[in-house]
Design an enzyme around this catalytic site. Structure first.
Site, PDB file in Angstrom:
ATOM      1  N   GLU A  59       1.100  -1.840   0.119  1.00 47.50           N
ATOM      2  CA  GLU A  59      -0.278   0.135  -0.100  1.00 47.50           C
ATOM      3  C   GLU A  59       0.711   1.666  -0.313  1.00 47.50           C
ATOM      4  O   GLU A  59       2.121   1.494   0.625  1.00 47.50           O
ATOM      5  CB  GLU A  59      -0.958   0.236   0.899  1.00 47.50           C
ATOM      6  CG  GLU A  59      -2.151   1.084   0.910  1.00 47.50           C
ATOM      7  CD  GLU A  59      -2.285   1.432   2.842  1.00 47.50           C
ATOM      8  OE1 GLU A  59      -3.116   2.623   3.137  1.00 47.50           O
ATOM      9  OE2 GLU A  59      -1.850   0.493   4.700  1.00 47.50           O
ATOM     10  N   CYS A 132      -7.071  -2.518   5.808  1.00 41.49           N
ATOM     11  CA  CYS A 132      -6.029  -2.303   6.533  1.00 41.49           C
ATOM     12  C   CYS A 132      -6.930  -1.928   8.009  1.00 41.49           C
ATOM     13  O   CYS A 132      -6.885  -0.609   8.030  1.00 41.49           O
ATOM     14  CB  CYS A 132      -4.999  -1.602   6.030  1.00 41.49           C
ATOM     15  SG  CYS A 132      -3.579  -1.139   6.684  1.00 41.49           S
ATOM     16  N   LYS A 171      -9.824  -4.441  -1.944  1.00 38.50           N
ATOM     17  CA  LYS A 171      -9.924  -4.593  -1.293  1.00 38.50           C
ATOM     18  C   LYS A 171     -10.457  -4.324   0.001  1.00 38.50           C
ATOM     19  O   LYS A 171     -10.084  -3.333   0.520  1.00 38.50           O
ATOM     20  CB  LYS A 171      -8.047  -5.488  -0.822  1.00 38.50           C
ATOM     21  CG  LYS A 171      -7.728  -6.599   0.184  1.00 38.50           C
ATOM     22  CD  LYS A 171      -6.777  -6.727   0.063  1.00 38.50           C
ATOM     23  CE  LYS A 171      -5.789  -7.530   0.822  1.00 38.50           C
ATOM     24  NZ  LYS A 171      -5.908  -7.734   2.272  1.00 38.50           N
ATOM     25  N   GLY A 231      -7.264 -14.453   3.694  1.00 43.67           N
ATOM     26  CA  GLY A 231      -6.933 -14.841   5.296  1.00 43.67           C
ATOM     27  C   GLY A 231      -6.722 -16.273   5.320  1.00 43.67           C
ATOM     28  O   GLY A 231      -6.919 -16.051   6.627  1.00 43.67           O
TER      29      GLY A 231
END
Length: 519
Positions: A59, A132, A171, A231
């Protein structure tokens, strides 16, 4: 081993180049997830070598990226986005161009679009981080903070989809209930995004908490765009075969791996993972060849070492301060020396073959161009190339130079074109201010014409500037013995300011358009 031809040992010819024709597809893919400090160029290239279909960069925050300048690095054969502090914020290369996704942190549609437009020609797609949970991301309203503001999510994604030619994705993390999560994803789908990655944990949860495969499955069943399951590294994906099992458990189109790939990027290898030590050596080769930041390299290697970080090797790695010292820890000193020698040879070759060419004017349409920048320290106080060009034009009885300046929207940099005697001149390099851009254009004109530009150490041009004309009119000579410092200072400074104003006062600069200086 030549740096430019280095290919890691597990690389199979053609594995890096995308087989996708046109826009990047997110269906049936295995993907390297965006990871802060991990997803830099060496890790992305290594993941592609081992079999990843798509790789996401770490990011990168819009406020930092919007200040970056795009620079082609001929020595490394990369495209670098460099910040005002000379730090490389994002580095990419042709090997990953068709399969790298640029992920940004943003909370503002306009900034997001500016950054996307800055990078879109060098990446395959653009992603917005909406998952995030870390404070550095959420405190600016970015990351998982966006999950509570669906209107802003829609605004950002819609602006990007309409504003760039590359696919746009996002995301997210799941919301407290399946219903809330599905409703949000349906709104996201309507913005026109090409895919959505879903981390199966809520923003308050951490890797120790189990991933909610049922949430991801509900999302996959509710939308028609590809859903990327994320995940599963801790609970589900230990080997390459587990990737397909995780895909089936979530009903997703594709799978995205973070920690499993960070610990050993060869998790993507269909033939089975190689040893961590082998993967680390391959990683180091890319880090050296692409001049990766030493401390970033060390951080990634420490993640791969895991519990061995306190071993003698781990302690030596932790103490290393340079790439050479890192290579020494892994017994790769010979590789490092050869790689550095190859890079230096390439640098010398490029300098020898480009130094003469860079000073030569090139015709771009009807504009004569050169790659020059205005460096104020190279000129005496009160002297500028614009002054010299103005004086030369007067001497040749030509019309006053006309400057036309454009401001680039994404980084607010300037580029100017000057017209003299019906010919146009421009520097190919963008400047930080309108005045500097005009000076650069004047330099291109003067150098093309072979006229002195006033640099320190340059021979007397013979041009009579306005200050000297005024002194002659007043009967003042250098040995006249005048001691009035105030009057002398006024005579020295005022004319040059007026010269600048003759062309600057009437200049109008509009974002994304041109303004024109007229006599």
């Amino acid at each position: 081993m030549e740096v430019s031809s280095y290919v890691p040992s597990d690389f199979q010819e053609g594995s890096i180049m995308s087989n996708t024709v046109g826009k990047l597809s997110f269906s049936n893919k295995v993907i390297l997830a965006p990871m802060v400090r991990v997803g830099t160029l060496p890790m992305r290239l290594l993941a592609l070598d081992y079999g990843a279909d798509i790789v996401y960069c770490e990011e990168l925050i819009d406020l930092k990226m919007i200040q970056c300048e795009r620079v082609v690095n001929d020595v490394l054969e990369t495209v670098d986005f460099i910040g005002p502090d000379e730090r490389v914020m994002f580095r990419t290369c042709s090997k990953e161009k068709d399969r790298v996704v640029f992920q940004m942190g943003t909370a503002d549609p306009k900034r997001a679009l500016a950054v996307a437009q800055l990078v879109e020609n060098d990446v395959a797609a653009v992603d917005v981080n909406m998952g995030c949970p870390k404070e550095y991301s959420t405190k600016g309203g970015m990351g998982s903070a966006l999950l509570s503001d669906p209107d802003k999510i829609e605004a950002i994604l819609t602006t990007l989809v309409r504003g760039i030619s590359k696919p746009v994705t996002c995301k997210i993390r799941i919301l407290p209930t399946i219903k809330e999560t599905v409703n949000l994803v349906k709104r996201i789908e309507k913005t026109g995004v090409s895919a959505i990655a879903v981390h199966g944990r809520m923003k308050e949860e951490r890797p120790r908490h189990p991933v909610h495969c049922d949430y991801i499955q509900a999302v996959a069943e509710s939308v028609s765009i590809p859903v990327i399951a994320n995940g599963g590294s801790v609970d589900h994906v230990k080997t390459h075969d587990n990737i397909e099992m995780f895909r089936e458990a979530t009903g997703a189109s594709s799978v995205m791996l973070a920690r499993a790939a960070m610990w050993n990027p060869s998790i993507f290898r269909s033939q089975g993972a190689v040893s961590v030590d082998e993967a680390m050596e391959e990683y180091i080769k890319y880090a050296v060849c692409y001049d990766n930041n030493t401390f970033n390299t060390k951080y990634c290697l420490c993640q791969m070492l895991k519990d061995r970080v306190e071993s003698p090797m781990g302690k030596r790695l932790h103490a290393a301060q340079t790439s050479a010292e890192i290579c020494e820890v892994f017994g790769m000193t010979d590789f490092y020396k050869k790689a550095q020698a190859d890079l230096e040879a390439r640098k010398s070759y490029l300098q020898a073959n480009s130094s003469s060419l860079s000073d030569q004017p090139t015709l771009d349409g009807d504009v004569i161009t050169m790659a020059v920048k205005f460096e104020r320290r190279e000129y005496p106080p009160q002297i500028t190339p614009k002054m010299y060009l103005l004086e030369w034009s007067r001497k040749e009885k030509l019309e006053q130079p006309v400057y036309e300046t454009e401001q680039r929207a994404q980084d607010r940099a300037f580029q100017s074109t000057v017209t003299v005697a019906n010919k146009k001149y421009r520097s190919t390099l963008w400047e930080k201010s309108k005045k500097f851009a005009e000076q650069a254009a004047a330099i291109v004109c003067l150098r093309t014409l072979g006229v002195p530009e006033g640099r320190i150490g340059e021979e007397n041009s013979g041009l009579v500037n306005k200050r000297k004309r005024e002194e002659r009119k007043q009967g003042i000579s250098e040995d006249s013995g005048i001691t009035d410092s105030t009057n002398r200072k006024r005579r020295i400074t005022e004319p040059s300011q007026k010269d600048e104003q003759e062309t600057n006062d009437k200049m109008m600069v509009v974002n994304g358009s041109c303004g024109q200086t007229v006599p």
